[in-house]
Scaffold this motif. Structure first.
Motif, PDB file in Angstrom:
ATOM      1  N   ARG A 207       0.834  -1.211   0.000  1.00 44.81           N
ATOM      2  CA  ARG A 207       0.000   0.000   0.000  1.00 44.81           C
ATOM      3  C   ARG A 207       0.866   1.257   0.000  1.00 44.81           C
ATOM      4  O   ARG A 207       0.537   2.253  -0.669  1.00 44.81           O
ATOM      5  CB  ARG A 207      -0.935  -0.006   1.216  1.00 44.81           C
ATOM      6  N   THR A 208       1.988   1.184   0.724  1.00 46.32           N
ATOM      7  CA  THR A 208       2.904   2.327   0.757  1.00 46.32           C
ATOM      8  C   THR A 208       3.486   2.592  -0.625  1.00 46.32           C
ATOM      9  O   THR A 208       3.607   3.745  -1.066  1.00 46.32           O
ATOM     10  CB  THR A 208       4.038   2.069   1.764  1.00 46.32           C
ATOM     11  N   ILE A 209       3.837   1.510  -1.318  1.00 46.12           N
ATOM     12  CA  ILE A 209       4.384   1.657  -2.671  1.00 46.12           C
ATOM     13  C   ILE A 209       3.338   2.242  -3.617  1.00 46.12           C
ATOM     14  O   ILE A 209       3.638   3.099  -4.455  1.00 46.12           O
ATOM     15  CB  ILE A 209       4.879   0.287  -3.187  1.00 46.12           C
ATOM     16  N   GLU A 210       2.109   1.782  -3.481  1.00 49.08           N
ATOM     17  CA  GLU A 210       1.039   2.315  -4.326  1.00 49.08           C
ATOM     18  C   GLU A 210       0.845   3.806  -4.082  1.00 49.08           C
ATOM     19  O   GLU A 210       0.671   4.594  -5.035  1.00 49.08           O
ATOM     20  CB  GLU A 210      -0.267   1.559  -4.049  1.00 49.08           C
ATOM     21  N   ASP A 211       0.880   4.209  -2.806  1.00 42.52           N
ATOM     22  CA  ASP A 211       0.729   5.635  -2.483  1.00 42.52           C
ATOM     23  C   ASP A 211       1.899   6.443  -3.050  1.00 42.52           C
ATOM     24  O   ASP A 211       1.713   7.553  -3.573  1.00 42.52           O
ATOM     25  CB  ASP A 211       0.654   5.819  -0.963  1.00 42.52           C
ATOM     26  N   TYR A 212       3.102   5.890  -2.933  1.00 41.96           N
ATOM     27  CA  TYR A 212       4.282   6.590  -3.442  1.00 41.96           C
ATOM     28  C   TYR A 212       4.192   6.794  -4.954  1.00 41.96           C
ATOM     29  O   TYR A 212       4.458   7.886  -5.466  1.00 41.96           O
ATOM     30  CB  TYR A 212       5.533   5.795  -3.080  1.00 41.96           C
ATOM     31  N   LEU A 213       3.797   5.716  -5.657  1.00 46.33           N
ATOM     32  CA  LEU A 213       3.693   5.825  -7.114  1.00 46.33           C
ATOM     33  C   LEU A 213       2.601   6.817  -7.527  1.00 46.33           C
ATOM     34  O   LEU A 213       2.690   7.446  -8.584  1.00 46.33           O
ATOM     35  CB  LEU A 213       3.410   4.449  -7.723  1.00 46.33           C
ATOM     36  N   ALA A 214       1.579   6.948  -6.676  1.00 45.48           N
ATOM     37  CA  ALA A 214       0.475   7.853  -7.009  1.00 45.48           C
ATOM     38  C   ALA A 214       0.878   9.319  -6.837  1.00 45.48           C
ATOM     39  O   ALA A 214       0.485  10.180  -7.637  1.00 45.48           O
ATOM     40  CB  ALA A 214      -0.748   7.536  -6.147  1.00 45.48           C
ATOM     41  N   VAL A 215       1.667   9.631  -5.801  1.00 46.43           N
ATOM     42  CA  VAL A 215       1.986  11.038  -5.517  1.00 46.43           C
ATOM     43  C   VAL A 215       3.309  11.494  -6.147  1.00 46.43           C
ATOM     44  O   VAL A 215       3.577  12.700  -6.200  1.00 46.43           O
ATOM     45  CB  VAL A 215       2.034  11.300  -3.991  1.00 46.43           C
ATOM     46  N   LYS A 216       4.113  10.547  -6.651  1.00 42.28           N
ATOM     47  CA  LYS A 216       5.410  10.926  -7.201  1.00 42.28           C
ATOM     48  C   LYS A 216       5.283  11.958  -8.326  1.00 42.28           C
ATOM     49  O   LYS A 216       5.973  13.002  -8.288  1.00 42.28           O
ATOM     50  CB  LYS A 216       6.149   9.679  -7.696  1.00 42.28           C
ATOM     51  N   PRO A 217       4.428  11.752  -9.312  1.00 40.93           N
ATOM     52  CA  PRO A 217       4.320  12.782 -10.365  1.00 40.93           C
ATOM     53  C   PRO A 217       3.702  14.080  -9.859  1.00 40.93           C
ATOM     54  O   PRO A 217       3.976  15.165 -10.395  1.00 40.93           O
ATOM     55  CB  PRO A 217       3.430  12.114 -11.421  1.00 40.93           C
ATOM     56  N   LEU A 218       2.867  13.993  -8.814  1.00 37.99           N
ATOM     57  CA  LEU A 218       2.256  15.201  -8.266  1.00 37.99           C
ATOM     58  C   LEU A 218       3.302  16.047  -7.544  1.00 37.99           C
ATOM     59  O   LEU A 218       3.278  17.291  -7.619  1.00 37.99           O
ATOM     60  CB  LEU A 218       1.119  14.831  -7.306  1.00 37.99           C
ATOM     61  N   ILE A 219       4.219  15.379  -6.829  1.00 37.99           N
ATOM     62  CA  ILE A 219       5.289  16.114  -6.150  1.00 37.99           C
ATOM     63  C   ILE A 219       6.204  16.789  -7.172  1.00 37.99           C
ATOM     64  O   ILE A 219       6.647  17.934  -6.986  1.00 37.99           O
ATOM     65  CB  ILE A 219       6.092  15.161  -5.243  1.00 37.99           C
ATOM     66  N   ALA A 220       6.474  16.066  -8.250  1.00 35.92           N
ATOM     67  CA  ALA A 220       7.352  16.635  -9.278  1.00 35.92           C
ATOM     68  C   ALA A 220       6.748  17.876  -9.923  1.00 35.92           C
ATOM     69  O   ALA A 220       7.485  18.753 -10.419  1.00 35.92           O
ATOM     70  CB  ALA A 220       7.638  15.573 -10.347  1.00 35.92           C
TER      71      ALA A 220
END
Length: 272
Positions: A207-220
């Protein structure tokens, strides 16, 4: 059929053993059966007598194949089918003994059952045939070489391609599958245990990995200052006071930037 029987030399008359097997000296009865017309009612009577006398032969051969994952009663029925075929196809005029013809006929029927009916998953027929020869070839090579043979040596022994032998060895995993439903073999408390129960728990890090992949482009995509504050706070573990000191602003300003950035990321992630 004729070739199968003609290839065997004419046996010497057998002497009945004490007590005698039920199929001892059965050839004269088979000759009488074969000489009758198909519509003669006595022919079916003789046929039934021969079949009944040969039932122990079918049972003995079925027992040789037991312990391979198949129910004995099913194997027994298959062996009986092969035995009936042997009775119907046997030609006593060729001079061969009935047993020399019946045994390979019955064993062939049982082997075909294993080849075509007992695989849990669909496997090409060629691989099934090769897989059946691998076991005997492996045993013979192991005795000859004094070690377990390699796949290439097995391929040379049975006259098959190396890739076919390799595929057949892998295909053995498809012969029998384990049910995922609970089985009578239970746990320590006596309750049924399924395969799923033995596979462990869900990995929370997924679940942590899924959250990370979801917000990574948003942070960028964040503005430079918001991204910088977010990285210093959550990736570099800096306090708000340390961030304020490095950016040359108040801690209150840092707090507002963090709050605004986190709310923006949350809204975008939920919306996406």
């Amino acid at each position: 059929m004729a070739d199968e029987q003609a290839s065997s030399p004419k046996p010497r008359p057998r002497r009945a053993r004490p007590g005698g097997d039920p199929y001892d000296n059965i050839e004269p009865l088979l000759a009488e059966f074969g000489a009758l017309d198909a519509d003669d009612p006595h022919r079916e009577v003789l046929r039934q007598r021969v079949i009944e006398r040969c039932l122990p032969l079918a049972e003995n051969i079925a027992r040789k194949f037991s312990g391979r994952g198949e129910n004995f009663d099913d194997l027994h029925q298959i062996a009986r089918v092969g035995m009936v075929q042997a009775v119907d196809r046997f030609d006593p005029s060729l001079g061969t003994s009935f047993l020399s013809f019946a045994v390979p006929t019955i064993m062939g029927e049982v082997r075909r059952h294993f080849r075509d009916r007992t695989w849990a998953l669909r496997v090409p027929r060629r691989l099934k045939e090769i897989q059946q020869t691998i076991g005997p070839a492996t045993e013979e090579l192991a005795q000859r070489l004094g070690r377990m043979p390699k796949a290439r040596e097995i391929a040379e022994e049975i006259g098959a391609e190396l890739t076919e032998v390799t595929q057949a060895l892998i295909a053995r995993n498809a012969y029998q599958t384990a049910p995922i439903d609970p089985t009578p073999s239970s746990g320590d408390d006596g309750s049924p245990v399924s395969v799923l129960d033995t596979l462990g728990a869900d990995e929370p890090s997924y679940r942590t990995i899924e959250d990370y992949l979801a917000v990574k482009p948003l942070i960028a995509a964040l503005p430079e200052q918001q991204r910088q504050v977010l990285i210093m706070r959550f990736f570099q573990s800096m306090s708000q006071a340390q961030i304020a000191e490095q950016l040359g602003c108040s801690q209150m300003n840092v707090s507002r930037i963090l709050s605004k950035t986190l709310n923006t990321l949350r809204e975008q992630a939920l919306r996406d």
